[in-house]
Design an enzyme around this catalytic site. Sequence first.
Site, PDB file in Angstrom:
ATOM      1  N   ASN A   7       0.850  -1.190   0.000  1.00 21.98           N
ATOM      2  CA  ASN A   7       0.000   0.000   0.000  1.00 21.98           C
ATOM      3  C   ASN A   7       0.892   1.249   0.000  1.00 21.98           C
ATOM      4  OD1 ASN A   7      -1.441   2.265   1.036  1.00 21.98           O
ATOM      5  ND2 ASN A   7      -3.086   0.897   1.661  1.00 21.98           N
ATOM      6  N   HIS A  10       0.919   6.248   1.730  1.00 18.85           N
ATOM      7  CA  HIS A  10       1.681   7.206   2.537  1.00 18.85           C
ATOM      8  C   HIS A  10       2.776   7.922   1.770  1.00 18.85           C
ATOM      9  CE1 HIS A  10      -0.799   6.555   5.799  1.00 18.85           C
ATOM     10  NE2 HIS A  10      -0.354   5.360   6.138  1.00 18.85           N
ATOM     11  N   HIS A  43      -5.663   3.533  -1.810  1.00 18.46           N
ATOM     12  CA  HIS A  43      -7.005   3.855  -1.325  1.00 18.46           C
ATOM     13  C   HIS A  43      -7.361   5.242  -1.834  1.00 18.46           C
ATOM     14  CE1 HIS A  43      -9.814   4.128   2.474  1.00 18.46           C
ATOM     15  NE2 HIS A  43     -10.445   4.411   1.356  1.00 18.46           N
ATOM     16  N   ARG A  45      -9.569   7.942  -1.440  1.00 20.81           N
ATOM     17  CA  ARG A  45     -10.575   8.378  -0.461  1.00 20.81           C
ATOM     18  C   ARG A  45     -11.451   9.464  -1.036  1.00 20.81           C
ATOM     19  NH1 ARG A  45     -10.490   7.658   5.046  1.00 20.81           N
ATOM     20  NH2 ARG A  45      -9.033   6.070   5.754  1.00 20.81           N
ATOM     21  N   ARG A  49      -7.317  12.758   0.388  1.00 21.13           N
ATOM     22  CA  ARG A  49      -6.297  13.282   1.307  1.00 21.13           C
ATOM     23  C   ARG A  49      -4.889  12.793   0.957  1.00 21.13           C
ATOM     24  NH1 ARG A  49      -7.539   9.968   6.841  1.00 21.13           N
ATOM     25  NH2 ARG A  49      -9.616  10.775   6.507  1.00 21.13           N
ATOM     26  N   GLU A  70      -8.541   0.201  -3.164  1.00 20.76           N
ATOM     27  CA  GLU A  70      -9.385   0.232  -1.956  1.00 20.76           C
ATOM     28  C   GLU A  70     -10.323   1.409  -2.084  1.00 20.76           C
ATOM     29  OE1 GLU A  70      -7.409   0.700   1.768  1.00 20.76           O
ATOM     30  OE2 GLU A  70      -6.185  -1.062   1.414  1.00 20.76           O
ATOM     31  N   THR A 101      -8.292   3.447   8.164  1.00 22.61           N
ATOM     32  CA  THR A 101      -9.492   2.612   8.235  1.00 22.61           C
ATOM     33  C   THR A 101      -9.575   1.999   9.631  1.00 22.61           C
ATOM     34  OG1 THR A 101      -9.011   2.079   5.941  1.00 22.61           O
ATOM     35  CG2 THR A 101     -10.748   0.810   7.002  1.00 22.61           C
ATOM     36  N   GLU A 151     -10.652  -9.721   3.044  1.00 25.25           N
ATOM     37  CA  GLU A 151      -9.418  -9.314   3.713  1.00 25.25           C
ATOM     38  C   GLU A 151      -9.750  -9.154   5.192  1.00 25.25           C
ATOM     39  OE1 GLU A 151      -7.200  -5.995   2.061  1.00 25.25           O
ATOM     40  OE2 GLU A 151      -6.299  -5.583   4.014  1.00 25.25           O
ATOM     41  N   HIS A 198      -3.644  -4.761   7.678  1.00 21.27           N
ATOM     42  CA  HIS A 198      -3.803  -3.599   8.556  1.00 21.27           C
ATOM     43  C   HIS A 198      -2.919  -3.755   9.787  1.00 21.27           C
ATOM     44  CE1 HIS A 198      -5.443   0.102  10.078  1.00 21.27           C
ATOM     45  NE2 HIS A 198      -6.033   0.233   8.920  1.00 21.27           N
TER      46      HIS A 198
HETATM   47  N1  PXP Z   1      -5.802  -3.111   4.219  1.00 24.65           N
HETATM   48  C1  PXP Z   1      -6.765  -2.163   4.254  1.00 24.65           C
HETATM   49  C2  PXP Z   1      -8.144  -2.559   3.873  1.00 24.65           C
HETATM   50  C3  PXP Z   1      -6.468  -0.835   4.619  1.00 24.65           C
HETATM   51  O1  PXP Z   1      -7.445   0.090   4.654  1.00 24.65           O
HETATM   52  C4  PXP Z   1      -5.136  -0.495   4.919  1.00 24.65           C
HETATM   53  C5  PXP Z   1      -4.789   0.924   5.256  1.00 24.65           C
HETATM   54  O2  PXP Z   1      -5.046   1.752   4.199  1.00 24.65           O
HETATM   55  C6  PXP Z   1      -4.169  -1.515   4.856  1.00 24.65           C
HETATM   56  C7  PXP Z   1      -4.532  -2.807   4.534  1.00 24.65           C
HETATM   57  C8  PXP Z   1      -2.738  -1.229   5.178  1.00 24.65           C
HETATM   58  O3  PXP Z   1      -2.643  -0.958   6.524  1.00 24.65           O
HETATM   59  P1  PXP Z   1      -1.253  -0.458   7.116  1.00 24.65           P
HETATM   60  O4  PXP Z   1      -0.947   0.846   6.476  1.00 24.65           O
HETATM   61  O5  PXP Z   1      -1.522  -0.362   8.574  1.00 24.65           O
HETATM   62  O6  PXP Z   1      -0.236  -1.518   6.773  1.00 24.65           O
END
Ligand code: PXP
Length: 250
Positions: A7, A10, A43, A45, A49, A70, A101, A151, A198
């Site tokens: 992901n 960030h 993601h 959003r 953001r 996402e 999330t 997931e 997550h």
């Molecule tokens: N899976 C989902 C559905 C998420 O919303 C997120 C965060 O955007 C992640 C995985 C990744 O989470 P993390 O950034 O804590 O590794």
Amino acid sequence: MIDLGVNIDHVATLRQARRTYEPDPVWAAAEAHLGGADAITVHLREDRRHIIDRDVQLLRASVQVKLNLEMAATEEMIGIACQLKPEMVTLVPEGRHEVTTEGGLDVAGQKSRLGDVVHQLQDAGIYVSLFIDADLRQVEAAAQVRAQACEIHTGPYAHAFHDSGRDIASAPAQAELAKIANAGAAIIERGMRFNAGHALNYHNVQHVAGLAGVSELHIGHAIVSRAVFVGLREAVREMKRLMREAVPAS
Ligand code: PXP
């Protein structure tokens, strides 16, 4: 073999902090690919953001592994997904005021609406995953709305593990891990793909990666944080190695 979805939200968070053009998440996707990512997750959003529309368009054109979008199950996002056609959509709940999330989707509480959304996305040729808590009621509902994957939210496990001084034998960590394992078994039994994610990081990932039947982990914050010091390619490579070397749970 277990896969890693990276992901890269960030990277965009950092760019948006200055409302500028760098660092570019499109570059990040290429670096993650070179480090061994099997999928790129973003993601989009409602409030844009971090990831913005320009990113998803360029990623769609350039990503050579699976693109996992996402998104919330809103009309706007469904329209974007059907036009973009990522290989996979993961439906997530979205709150404007949340930092990230916060919990899984309540599939059981909105079966009819989510059933329609899943159907619309699948009609556009998109594979649909639902982000849910490790709750058998939600797994059952996900099967009923014909999701192809679930997931499982690993946040509660990650926090229990951390709060127990990273002792996997501690009762809270064991209890949360068992919930994920049970949900995973139920997902597989119903013919869906078992994904998880997550708050996974370099300390807690192996216990989840070793669970029976887990297909794919989606990890962002920990990898991007480590990338600040070692570079994204290396951070992805290290995470992938940990996942692949995880000892299967007995
Ligand atoms: N899976 C989902 C559905 C998420 O919303 C997120 C965060 O955007 C992640 C995985 C990744 O989470 P993390 O950034 O804590 O590794």
